[in-house]
Design a protein around this motif. Structure first.
Motif, PDB file in Angstrom:
ATOM      1  N   MET A   1      -5.009 -11.106  20.224  1.00  0.00           N
ATOM      2  CA  MET A   1      -4.341 -11.389  18.602  1.00  0.00           C
ATOM      3  C   MET A   1      -3.140 -10.595  18.542  1.00  0.00           C
ATOM      4  SD  MET A   1      -6.206 -10.684  14.899  1.00  0.00           S
ATOM      5  CE  MET A   1      -6.295  -8.973  15.252  1.00  0.00           C
ATOM      6  N   LEU A   2      -1.951 -10.920  18.341  1.00  0.00           N
ATOM      7  CA  LEU A   2      -0.792 -10.346  18.098  1.00  0.00           C
ATOM      8  C   LEU A   2      -0.893  -9.550  16.828  1.00  0.00           C
ATOM      9  CD1 LEU A   2       1.767 -12.563  19.355  1.00  0.00           C
ATOM     10  CD2 LEU A   2       0.899 -10.839  20.759  1.00  0.00           C
ATOM     11  N   ARG A   3      -0.367  -8.242  16.706  1.00  0.00           N
ATOM     12  CA  ARG A   3      -0.421  -7.526  15.631  1.00  0.00           C
ATOM     13  C   ARG A   3       1.125  -7.125  15.153  1.00  0.00           C
ATOM     14  NH1 ARG A   3      -3.853  -2.897  17.316  1.00  0.00           N
ATOM     15  NH2 ARG A   3      -2.518  -3.121  19.217  1.00  0.00           N
ATOM     16  N   TYR A   4       1.198  -7.187  13.938  1.00  0.00           N
ATOM     17  CA  TYR A   4       2.512  -7.268  13.226  1.00  0.00           C
ATOM     18  C   TYR A   4       2.433  -6.530  12.044  1.00  0.00           C
ATOM     19  CZ  TYR A   4       7.277  -8.997  11.668  1.00  0.00           C
ATOM     20  OH  TYR A   4       8.428  -8.981  11.307  1.00  0.00           O
ATOM     21  N   ALA A   5       2.741  -5.101  11.859  1.00  0.00           N
ATOM     22  CA  ALA A   5       2.772  -4.112  10.913  1.00  0.00           C
ATOM     23  C   ALA A   5       3.986  -3.914  10.102  1.00  0.00           C
ATOM     24  CB  ALA A   5       2.282  -2.737  11.353  1.00  0.00           C
ATOM     25  N   ILE A   6       3.825  -4.050   8.647  1.00  0.00           N
ATOM     26  CA  ILE A   6       4.981  -4.055   7.988  1.00  0.00           C
ATOM     27  C   ILE A   6       5.161  -2.537   7.156  1.00  0.00           C
ATOM     28  CG2 ILE A   6       6.198  -4.996   5.996  1.00  0.00           C
ATOM     29  CD1 ILE A   6       4.733  -7.512   7.064  1.00  0.00           C
ATOM     30  N   THR A   7       5.918  -1.589   7.487  1.00  0.00           N
ATOM     31  CA  THR A   7       5.975  -0.460   6.535  1.00  0.00           C
ATOM     32  C   THR A   7       6.060  -0.544   5.212  1.00  0.00           C
ATOM     33  OG1 THR A   7       8.476   0.001   6.722  1.00  0.00           O
ATOM     34  CG2 THR A   7       6.891   0.684   8.751  1.00  0.00           C
ATOM     35  N   SER A   8       5.476   0.560   4.581  1.00  0.00           N
ATOM     36  CA  SER A   8       5.647   0.657   3.039  1.00  0.00           C
ATOM     37  C   SER A   8       5.287   2.181   2.774  1.00  0.00           C
ATOM     38  CB  SER A   8       4.750  -0.365   2.272  1.00  0.00           C
ATOM     39  OG  SER A   8       4.988   0.015   1.016  1.00  0.00           O
ATOM     40  N   ARG A   9       6.222   2.877   2.628  1.00  0.00           N
ATOM     41  CA  ARG A   9       6.155   4.444   2.541  1.00  0.00           C
ATOM     42  C   ARG A   9       5.622   4.374   0.811  1.00  0.00           C
ATOM     43  NH1 ARG A   9      11.153   3.466   0.868  1.00  0.00           N
ATOM     44  NH2 ARG A   9      12.031   4.927  -0.667  1.00  0.00           N
ATOM     45  N   ALA A  10       5.714   3.360  -0.016  1.00  0.00           N
ATOM     46  CA  ALA A  10       5.227   3.382  -1.143  1.00  0.00           C
ATOM     47  C   ALA A  10       3.813   3.831  -1.469  1.00  0.00           C
ATOM     48  CB  ALA A  10       5.650   2.210  -2.057  1.00  0.00           C
ATOM     49  N   LEU A  11       3.183   3.397  -0.466  1.00  0.00           N
ATOM     50  CA  LEU A  11       1.683   3.508  -0.282  1.00  0.00           C
ATOM     51  C   LEU A  11       1.046   5.037  -0.304  1.00  0.00           C
ATOM     52  CD1 LEU A  11       0.644   0.871   2.100  1.00  0.00           C
ATOM     53  CD2 LEU A  11       0.583   0.795  -0.311  1.00  0.00           C
ATOM     54  N   TYR A  12       2.061   6.040   0.026  1.00  0.00           N
ATOM     55  CA  TYR A  12       1.579   7.409   0.103  1.00  0.00           C
ATOM     56  C   TYR A  12       1.970   7.996  -1.033  1.00  0.00           C
ATOM     57  CZ  TYR A  12       1.433   5.504   4.763  1.00  0.00           C
ATOM     58  OH  TYR A  12       0.893   5.114   5.767  1.00  0.00           O
ATOM     59  N   PRO A  13       1.396   9.421  -1.488  1.00  0.00           N
ATOM     60  CA  PRO A  13       1.569  10.110  -2.434  1.00  0.00           C
ATOM     61  C   PRO A  13       2.710  11.138  -1.904  1.00  0.00           C
ATOM     62  CG  PRO A  13      -0.349  10.862  -1.274  1.00  0.00           C
ATOM     63  CD  PRO A  13      -0.041   9.578  -0.779  1.00  0.00           C
ATOM     64  N   GLY A  14       3.270  11.853  -3.229  1.00  0.00           N
ATOM     65  CA  GLY A  14       4.160  13.000  -2.550  1.00  0.00           C
ATOM     66  C   GLY A  14       5.691  12.809  -3.014  1.00  0.00           C
ATOM     67  N   SER A  15       6.445  13.753  -2.370  1.00  0.00           N
ATOM     68  CA  SER A  15       7.949  13.497  -2.639  1.00  0.00           C
ATOM     69  C   SER A  15       8.365  12.584  -1.843  1.00  0.00           C
ATOM     70  CB  SER A  15       8.535  15.015  -2.307  1.00  0.00           C
ATOM     71  OG  SER A  15       8.269  15.237  -1.020  1.00  0.00           O
ATOM     72  N   GLU A  16       9.599  12.162  -1.742  1.00  0.00           N
ATOM     73  CA  GLU A  16      10.556  11.265  -0.991  1.00  0.00           C
ATOM     74  C   GLU A  16      10.186  11.740   0.450  1.00  0.00           C
ATOM     75  OE1 GLU A  16      11.861   8.063   0.912  1.00  0.00           O
ATOM     76  OE2 GLU A  16      11.523   8.116  -1.369  1.00  0.00           O
ATOM     77  N   GLN A  17      10.348  13.023   0.894  1.00  0.00           N
ATOM     78  CA  GLN A  17      10.124  13.634   2.094  1.00  0.00           C
ATOM     79  C   GLN A  17       8.745  13.461   2.677  1.00  0.00           C
ATOM     80  OE1 GLN A  17      11.709  14.840  -0.223  1.00  0.00           O
ATOM     81  NE2 GLN A  17      14.023  14.867   0.387  1.00  0.00           N
ATOM     82  N   GLU A  18       7.822  13.595   1.770  1.00  0.00           N
ATOM     83  CA  GLU A  18       6.288  13.418   2.091  1.00  0.00           C
ATOM     84  C   GLU A  18       5.968  12.001   2.648  1.00  0.00           C
ATOM     85  OE1 GLU A  18       4.506  17.435  -0.261  1.00  0.00           O
ATOM     86  OE2 GLU A  18       4.900  15.380  -1.381  1.00  0.00           O
ATOM     87  N   LYS A  19       6.321  11.002   1.625  1.00  0.00           N
ATOM     88  CA  LYS A  19       6.280   9.838   1.912  1.00  0.00           C
ATOM     89  C   LYS A  19       6.572   9.246   3.339  1.00  0.00           C
ATOM     90  CE  LYS A  19       6.431   8.273  -2.897  1.00  0.00           C
ATOM     91  NZ  LYS A  19       5.230   7.631  -3.000  1.00  0.00           N
ATOM     92  N   GLN A  20       8.046   9.672   3.589  1.00  0.00           N
ATOM     93  CA  GLN A  20       8.607   9.389   5.006  1.00  0.00           C
ATOM     94  C   GLN A  20       7.821  10.035   5.988  1.00  0.00           C
ATOM     95  OE1 GLN A  20      13.030   9.867   5.162  1.00  0.00           O
ATOM     96  NE2 GLN A  20      13.043   9.363   2.846  1.00  0.00           N
ATOM     97  N   ALA A  21       7.253  11.486   6.031  1.00  0.00           N
ATOM     98  CA  ALA A  21       6.712  11.980   6.996  1.00  0.00           C
ATOM     99  C   ALA A  21       5.266  11.224   7.275  1.00  0.00           C
ATOM    100  CB  ALA A  21       6.490  13.399   6.499  1.00  0.00           C
ATOM    101  N   ALA A  22       4.684  10.883   5.966  1.00  0.00           N
ATOM    102  CA  ALA A  22       3.444  10.102   6.124  1.00  0.00           C
ATOM    103  C   ALA A  22       3.461   8.660   6.827  1.00  0.00           C
ATOM    104  CB  ALA A  22       2.868   9.854   4.870  1.00  0.00           C
ATOM    105  N   LEU A  23       4.725   8.108   6.610  1.00  0.00           N
ATOM    106  CA  LEU A  23       5.036   6.799   7.176  1.00  0.00           C
ATOM    107  C   LEU A  23       5.253   6.926   8.786  1.00  0.00           C
ATOM    108  CD1 LEU A  23       5.528   3.911   7.041  1.00  0.00           C
ATOM    109  CD2 LEU A  23       7.968   4.338   6.519  1.00  0.00           C
ATOM    110  N   LEU A  24       5.803   8.078   8.914  1.00  0.00           N
ATOM    111  CA  LEU A  24       5.967   8.171  10.487  1.00  0.00           C
ATOM    112  C   LEU A  24       4.905   8.617  11.290  1.00  0.00           C
ATOM    113  CD1 LEU A  24       9.461  10.278  10.241  1.00  0.00           C
ATOM    114  CD2 LEU A  24       9.334   7.988  11.439  1.00  0.00           C
TER     115      LEU A  24
END
Length: 203
Positions: A1-24
């Motif tokens: 099964m192929l897997r295709y993940a779509i990002t959404s930093r909005a799912l994470y709490p915190g500041s903009e920098q914290e959201k981006q860090a969590a996404l990474l």
């Protein structure tokens, strides 16, 4: 099964920098796991910030020799600037066509890009097939809750099956309400794999 993940930093709490860090951090887990595609879909970010995220992900892919391919949502300019593997397009008539994007990459002396396309009807699937995209993301398959408490009805497995037949030999990813429990039903209907946001984000 192929897997295709779509990002959404909005799912994470915190500041903009914290959201981006969590996404990474989350995307690093996907890359280590060898997920097939990551679509970077942070549409509200400035181009420079989006490019920085893309470069971080590409560096991680290279360091781990992962088979993961990075696609930039609707931004061929950023895909070109960062060396991403390709672009994801919507079915909007305002988007560049797959042929135009291939011409852009060719003119820049870059390898042929991977192009995936969102489709919501059989007519859109047939158009995507004619345009020879590399993969189609078909949605919504199952009923999906919306942020305002409403529910977006799914098109169902029969429509997914019809879309897979119409798209062949182009692979289809099932998106929309897909869970670990119903993913096998999507494969049985002919999908090559599954796509999702919450499906892959641990949060």
């Amino acid at each position: 099964m192929l897997r295709y993940a779509i990002t959404s930093r909005a799912l994470y709490p915190g500041s903009e920098q914290e959201k981006q860090a969590a996404l990474l951090r989350e995307a690093s887990r996907w890359i280590a796991d060898g997920i097939d595609f990551i679509q970077l879909r942070e549409k509200d970010l400035p181009a420079a910030t989006l490019a920085n995220l893309a470069r971080n992900l590409l560096e991680n892919i290279a360091l781990t020799a992962s088979p993961t391919r990075l696609l930039i949502n609707s931004r061929p300019d950023i895909a070109l600037a960062t060396g991403a593997h390709g672009v994801h397009l919507t079915a909007s008539p305002d988007e560049l066509s797959p042929a135009q994007i291939r011409d852009l990459f060719h003119s820049a002396g870059r390898p042929k890009p991977l192009i995936t396309l969102s489709c919501h009807s059989l007519a859109e699937v047939q158009r995507a097939r004619r345009e020879q995209v590399d993969a189609i993301v078909f949605a919504p398959v199952f009923e999906k809750p919306l942020a305002d408490g409403q529910k977006l009805p799914g098109q169902g497995l029969d429509q997914l099956r019809a879309a897979c037949i119409a798209a062949a030999p182009i692979p289809i990813f099932a998106l929309g309400g897909v869970t670990i429990e119903n993913a096998s039903e999507c494969l049985e209907a002919g999908a090559a794999g599954v796509a999702g946001i919450r499906l892959f984000h641990r949060s």
